[in-house]
Write an enzyme that holds these catalytic residues in place. Sequence first.
Site, mmCIF file in Angstrom:
data_model
loop_
_atom_site.group_PDB
_atom_site.id
_atom_site.type_symbol
_atom_site.label_atom_id
_atom_site.label_comp_id
_atom_site.label_asym_id
_atom_site.label_seq_id
_atom_site.Cartn_x
_atom_site.Cartn_y
_atom_site.Cartn_z
ATOM 1 N N LYS A 1 169.496 49.846 36.042
ATOM 2 C CA LYS A 1 169.644 51.264 36.496
ATOM 3 C C LYS A 1 168.464 52.058 36.531
ATOM 4 C CE LYS A 1 174.067 52.229 36.540
ATOM 5 N NZ LYS A 1 174.817 52.974 37.376
ATOM 6 N N ASP B 1 177.365 56.379 30.697
ATOM 7 C CA ASP B 1 178.113 55.293 29.661
ATOM 8 C C ASP B 1 177.029 54.430 28.813
ATOM 9 O OD1 ASP B 1 180.919 55.044 30.124
ATOM 10 O OD2 ASP B 1 180.679 54.144 32.163
#
Length: 401
Positions: free
Chosen positions: A76, A121
């Site tokens: 990410k 998350d």
Amino acid sequence: MLIANPNATRGAYPEDLRALMNTQLADENRAWLSTWSHLSGSATPLWDMPGLARQLGVGQLLIKDESVRSDLGSFKALGAPIALLRLILRRFPEHDFEPRALLAGKHRDALADFSVISATDGNHGRALAAAAQSIGCRCVIVLHAHVSQEREQAIAAYGAVIVRIRGNYDDSVQEAAALAARNGWTVVSDTSYERYEEIPRDVMQGYGTIAAELIEAGGPFTHVLLQGGVGGLAAGVVSYFWERCGADRPTFIVVEPRQADCLYQSALAGHPTRASGSVDSVMAGLACGETSPLAWKFLAGGVDHFMTIEDEAAVSAMRQLAAGAAGDVPLVAGESAAAGLAGLAQLMASAPLAAQVGLDGNSRVVLLSTEGATAPDLYAELVGSTAEAVLQRQRAWLQAR
Ligand SMILES: Cc1ncc(COP(=O)(O)O)c(C=O)c1O
């Protein structure tokens, strides 16, 4: 559960998709990020796993290890910083900012009052917080009830303001949008929704680096298994391969937790839709209830099969990778990282399923290990040894070679 996507195509990369994501922009992103202090300067390793390949019955098994992409612990780190850079370039054209100078914090005085916000998350929020800290703008992160304390601390360590809410991921997305509207902040989300596509497009485009490195490492690959949350990772990787390889692209298989099967359900419905289950999964990064409609534009024709796995299968794959099963290199793969191996094992355990997706002793299969031990205590509990102990075994394995 496995379904063949009836709309999968092997034609040339469509022009309407190229207008949204293309390899030229992906390569530009890669060059911009190459100087960011949080990224490793080189391509992530592509480990050959001959022992596991033999056990499973495929010709070659290659695992791309994204745990070492960044000190942030996951792939990410390729997405949020790019979205933030491109947002700032669009928002402040009068400043003529240079992307690498922005990442080095050289314009922090001009951006001190600029605020971004996102629900997460864990991994996306951590990457956004780190990028905002490097650039010198403010960052607010909204966490839902199931995000663990250790994931919260990992995000707060990069200077983000944390807002905790009750409810699940989808509720945190709504809260982030409401806070942004009230305060004049900008949402930097990795998922798209109605009239909100540009920023998530940039996030996904950032993931193209993974595909670029794979192609440079030496294809062709017959199969790539991609774990799915909202679909952004899969879209970023599929789009790059599709444009570069056209009809010769690999077969793509998307793997999701059974209870967070929004992409699988979207394939059944033929349009982006919601998960059929409770959404909560040990694979925190994949515990998403809603497909990103923008990601779906790429997955609708670019993915050949969609499948679901159980949480226990992911945990068992984490253990297998950590142990260096079958004499292969021991790897630290977090809960969401091990989904691809769990999916491959499920397919190879059944001759009809393997045949359905065209997997056999001649296949060259790629898995993406998308995170390391991003929740270290949970990792140690699930695997039975700490990430550091696994890395020690990895070092010993490499020395013994
Ligand atoms: C480690 C990991 N792998 C895979 C994914 C799935 O990515 P996407 O939600 O873009 O499909 C995520 C998402 O957070 C993640 O954190």
